[in-house]
Design an enzyme around this catalytic site. Structure first.
Site, mmCIF file in Angstrom:
data_model
loop_
_atom_site.group_PDB
_atom_site.id
_atom_site.type_symbol
_atom_site.label_atom_id
_atom_site.label_comp_id
_atom_site.label_asym_id
_atom_site.label_seq_id
_atom_site.Cartn_x
_atom_site.Cartn_y
_atom_site.Cartn_z
ATOM 1 N N ASN A 130 0.875 -1.211 0.061
ATOM 2 C CA ASN A 130 -0.013 0.138 0.048
ATOM 3 C C ASN A 130 0.964 1.254 -0.161
ATOM 4 O O ASN A 130 2.019 1.060 -0.048
ATOM 5 C CB ASN A 130 -1.059 -0.161 0.996
ATOM 6 C CG ASN A 130 -0.327 0.058 2.438
ATOM 7 O OD1 ASN A 130 0.792 0.531 2.586
ATOM 8 N ND2 ASN A 130 -0.976 -0.228 3.703
ATOM 9 N N ASP A 132 -6.110 -6.672 2.428
ATOM 10 C CA ASP A 132 -5.882 -8.136 2.611
ATOM 11 C C ASP A 132 -6.981 -8.863 1.407
ATOM 12 O O ASP A 132 -6.810 -9.853 0.855
ATOM 13 C CB ASP A 132 -6.075 -8.832 3.856
ATOM 14 C CG ASP A 132 -4.940 -8.391 4.715
ATOM 15 O OD1 ASP A 132 -3.710 -8.050 4.442
ATOM 16 O OD2 ASP A 132 -5.387 -8.051 5.985
HETATM 17 O O1 RIB Z 1 -4.483 -6.112 7.609
HETATM 18 C C1 RIB Z 1 -5.449 -6.206 8.538
HETATM 19 C C2 RIB Z 1 -4.705 -6.982 9.720
HETATM 20 O O2 RIB Z 1 -3.494 -6.423 10.277
HETATM 21 C C3 RIB Z 1 -5.704 -7.394 10.935
HETATM 22 O O3 RIB Z 1 -6.647 -8.470 10.771
HETATM 23 C C4 RIB Z 1 -4.789 -7.429 12.178
HETATM 24 O O4 RIB Z 1 -4.723 -8.863 12.628
HETATM 25 C C5 RIB Z 1 -3.283 -7.164 11.330
HETATM 26 O O5 RIB Z 1 -2.711 -8.417 11.037
#
Ligand code: RIB
Length: 311
Positions: free
Chosen positions: A188, A258
């Site tokens: 990002n 994610d």
């Molecule tokens: O990218 C988000 C994640 O970052 C969250 O779920 C938290 O657990 C961290 O790992």
């Protein structure tokens, strides 16, 4: 013979401890929040669950604690049809945890204590070698020991398995081989900033940072930019391409990156001949759904929630 996998993730699991508050507190300040909840998170597991919800046959290679949170996490994988064949539990450390604060604009601040994730070692990775070598896509991040992530990327390269590396959370002294060993290097804006030392506040900045990352040996770079979509660059045609996304009203952006990466892995596995720009356009749309719901995995869409044209 075990079924061949679409997506293997060598990465992290965290228990997300989420507080919603009007704003993020300043150093030394206590503020009132209005809601608290516990969820399943961790960048590796989030990406794996998103890929599985879109229809990928997915497996996690990870370590959780021999505690309530670790056992609940294994159950969560099963409920999301993620293979737990390479999930191990240890009594040596607690399941990883993330303290997350989400403000009224849907922005977040996160502190992770990786715990058991850091004990995922070479032995567990070796046990997954054969499955990893036959998978279509490998995903790695930086919430486990970085040498295990790098080793997994090398294993994938040796077996011609395509890989996505997400350098998150970013570290300034990233081993130079990470750029060369991954097929898609996806970060990002803030990660691109930390890795290149340049400010990444606009699409043009992201293009320039992407070119710098390409020059370090990446075959392809994607810089995700939240509501601005992402910028895609490929060594074979390095001109940065901006892939915009649809505007939405964000409720909680935690784990949106994610969701994007899990979706990208799904497209690389199921639609490998699509151009990377088109995969990124579709992954943008999946992630846009995720920011409209509360929580991390709780907001990730399933195949049936999405338009048929995305498949
Ligand atoms: O990218 C988000 C994640 O970052 C969250 O779920 C938290 O657990 C961290 O790992």
């Amino acid at each position: 013979m075990a079924e061949e996998l679409d997506v293997v993730v060598v990465g992290s699991c965290m228990t997300d401890l989420v507080s919603q508050a009007p704003r993020l507190p300043k150093a030394g300040e206590t503020i009132h929040g209005h809601k608290f909840f516990i969820g399943f998170g961790g960048k590796g597991a989030n990406q794996c669950v998103q890929a599985a919800r879109l229809g990928a046959k997915a497996a996690m290679v990870c370590k959780v604690g021999k505690d309530f949170f670790g056992s609940s996490y294994i159950q969560n994988f099963k409920e999301n049809s993620v293979s737990t064949a390479f999930v191990t539990q240890t009594a040596e450390a607690m399941t990883g945890a993330a303290s997350i604060i989400v403000n009224d604009a849907g922005e977040n601040a996160i502190v992770i204590v990786a715990g058991a994730n850091m004990l995922l070692g070479e032995e567990e990775l070796e046990r997954a070698r054969s499955a990893l070598g036959k998978a279509k896509v490998l995903l790695c991040q930086l919430e486990i020991s970085s040498h295990i992530s790098l080793q997994a990327l090398r294993m994938a390269r040796q077996s011609n398995v395509r890989s996505i590396f997400n350098p998150a959370p970013a570290i300034p002294d990233l081993h130079p081989d990470f750029y060369k060993e991954s097929d898609v290097f996806c970060c990002n804006e803030s990660e691109a900033e930390l890795l290149t030392g340049a400010c990444v506040a606009s699409v043009d900045d992201a293009g320039r940072a992407g070119l710098e990352l390409l020059s370090r040996g990446c075959a392809a770079v994607i810089v995700t930019m939240g509501p601005q979509g992402c910028v895609v660059l490929q060594a074979s045609n390095p001109k940065p391409k901006h892939i915009p996304t649809t505007p939405v009203n964000p409720v909680d952006t935690t784990g949106a990156g994610d969701s994007f990466i899990g979706a990208l892995a799904f497209y690389m596995a199921h639609h490998p001949s699509l151009p990377l720009e088109e995969m990124s356009r579709r992954a943008n749309l999946v992630a846009a759904v995720s920011v409209q719901g509360v929580g991390t995995q709780t907001s990730y869409p399933y195949k049936q929630d999405l338009a048929a044209e995305l498949f």
